[in-house]
Design a protein around this motif. Sequence first.
Motif, PDB file in Angstrom:
ATOM      1  N   ARG A 147      86.453   6.277 -57.222  1.00 44.50           N
ATOM      2  CA  ARG A 147      85.260   5.721 -57.840  1.00 44.50           C
ATOM      3  C   ARG A 147      85.326   5.869 -59.351  1.00 44.50           C
ATOM      4  O   ARG A 147      85.641   6.934 -59.866  1.00 44.50           O
ATOM      5  N   THR A 148      85.010   4.815 -60.025  1.00 36.81           N
ATOM      6  CA  THR A 148      84.954   4.869 -61.487  1.00 36.81           C
ATOM      7  C   THR A 148      83.506   4.947 -61.905  1.00 36.81           C
ATOM      8  O   THR A 148      82.626   4.381 -61.246  1.00 36.81           O
ATOM      9  N   PRO A 149      83.220   5.674 -62.980  1.00 39.62           N
ATOM     10  CA  PRO A 149      81.823   5.777 -63.414  1.00 39.62           C
ATOM     11  C   PRO A 149      81.276   4.411 -63.788  1.00 39.62           C
ATOM     12  O   PRO A 149      82.007   3.552 -64.277  1.00 39.62           O
ATOM     13  N   PRO A 150      79.988   4.189 -63.544  1.00 41.84           N
ATOM     14  CA  PRO A 150      79.414   2.882 -63.879  1.00 41.84           C
ATOM     15  C   PRO A 150      79.442   2.650 -65.375  1.00 41.84           C
ATOM     16  O   PRO A 150      79.433   3.608 -66.165  1.00 41.84           O
ATOM     17  N   CYS A 209      78.280   1.931 -69.124  1.00 40.00           N
ATOM     18  CA  CYS A 209      77.056   2.306 -69.817  1.00 40.00           C
ATOM     19  C   CYS A 209      76.131   1.106 -69.905  1.00 40.00           C
ATOM     20  O   CYS A 209      76.567  -0.024 -70.142  1.00 40.00           O
ATOM     21  N   GLY A 210      74.859   1.364 -69.693  1.00 35.83           N
ATOM     22  CA  GLY A 210      73.892   0.286 -69.758  1.00 35.83           C
ATOM     23  C   GLY A 210      73.629  -0.122 -71.196  1.00 35.83           C
ATOM     24  O   GLY A 210      74.142   0.471 -72.143  1.00 35.83           O
ATOM     25  N   SER A 252      69.469   3.224 -64.746  1.00 33.01           N
ATOM     26  CA  SER A 252      69.617   3.614 -63.345  1.00 33.01           C
ATOM     27  C   SER A 252      70.980   4.262 -63.170  1.00 33.01           C
ATOM     28  O   SER A 252      71.823   4.223 -64.079  1.00 33.01           O
ATOM     29  N   PRO A 253      71.262   4.878 -62.007  1.00 36.38           N
ATOM     30  CA  PRO A 253      72.584   5.470 -61.790  1.00 36.38           C
ATOM     31  C   PRO A 253      73.720   4.461 -61.916  1.00 36.38           C
ATOM     32  O   PRO A 253      74.832   4.832 -62.303  1.00 36.38           O
ATOM     33  N   THR A 254      73.471   3.204 -61.595  1.00 38.15           N
ATOM     34  CA  THR A 254      74.527   2.194 -61.730  1.00 38.15           C
ATOM     35  C   THR A 254      74.489   1.496 -63.088  1.00 38.15           C
ATOM     36  O   THR A 254      75.388   0.720 -63.404  1.00 38.15           O
ATOM     37  N   ASN A 255      73.465   1.766 -63.858  1.00 33.79           N
ATOM     38  CA  ASN A 255      73.333   1.173 -65.187  1.00 33.79           C
ATOM     39  C   ASN A 255      72.749   2.217 -66.135  1.00 33.79           C
ATOM     40  O   ASN A 255      71.637   2.086 -66.619  1.00 33.79           O
ATOM     41  N   TYR A 297      70.599   8.749 -64.371  1.00 38.51           N
ATOM     42  CA  TYR A 297      70.336   7.487 -65.056  1.00 38.51           C
ATOM     43  C   TYR A 297      70.749   7.518 -66.535  1.00 38.51           C
ATOM     44  O   TYR A 297      70.453   6.589 -67.282  1.00 38.51           O
ATOM     45  N   ARG A 327      73.744   8.969 -69.691  1.00 36.17           N
ATOM     46  CA  ARG A 327      75.022   9.529 -70.095  1.00 36.17           C
ATOM     47  C   ARG A 327      74.825  10.166 -71.472  1.00 36.17           C
ATOM     48  O   ARG A 327      74.400   9.501 -72.412  1.00 36.17           O
TER      49      ARG A 327
END
Length: 311
Positions: A40-43, A45-46, A171-174, A198, A200
């Motif tokens: 898994r790669t980190p999402p 950054c939003g 969010s965790p994915t963004n 949510y 970084r």
Amino acid sequence: MNQRASSSRHPKDHATSRANARSAANRQHRKTPPSPRKARTPPPCGPIRAFSYGGGWQSTAALVLAAQGRIDFRRFLFANVGDDSEHPATLRYIREHAAPYAAAHGIDLRELRRIRRDGTTETLYGRLMREGSRSIPIPVRMSNGAPGTRSCTADFKIRVIGRWLKAHGASPTNPATIAIGISLDEIHRANARRHEPYERIVYPLLDLGIRRSDCPRIIRSAGLPIPPKSACWFCPFHRLTTWQDMRRDQPALFTKACHLEATINKRRAHLSKDPVYLTRYNAPLADVIPTGVPLPFDESDGTCDSGWCLT
């Protein structure tokens, strides 16, 4: 005739044959070992990039660096724990100097507050003084001088900013990118910041090798006065000299701090609990901070802008 009859099959027989073939293929597929999962790669950054602003030396220096284009942050978020709770000098500096400077340089310096479900604003001092409250969210000093458990930073700083971030799409994915104003001489505090899913966390002052002692020079280069140390006026992490300055220069505020300490201990006495204090000297504030008497050396420094509040 018998041979032709045996070679001629009913359509139903053909369907059964095809089903058997698919079943065999499925069994063969199940025997094949699954391919290894990809790491898994980190999402990514939003789009939200914000600096958590406390109003002290480091975060004000960061504001200047952002205006100069040396760090890439155009939004600063100030979690105000309450006009009755933040030190009046900090609020005055932000509103008279930092906010106008930010606006003049196209930076969005936004003031956030803790909002209850009914839409009203809750303040830290209000929670402490609420009738019948048993909560002590600040790090009052226990009988051995050690700070007690606190929730003020989480409730009135981290979660307030977090609520704003999530409302604006983090969010965790963004995740949002949040900058904290910890300087190079306080690098040991960087790892103490709790990461939320949510967000970084980044430390731009560390990346630039900036120390706390560099901050006044950076601030003056923008024509701004040096801000006071940021902290709640009743913070138990104050140095003794800070309390002494308050007693001398702001006697009404000092008296209010003494009343807060006495109120907390009156409630604890009803619960048959030991008293707690706003200093580590196991005595009431008014007794620890006499007027006109030299104070013992105190090297502690726990104000918000030096990392304790971790905003």
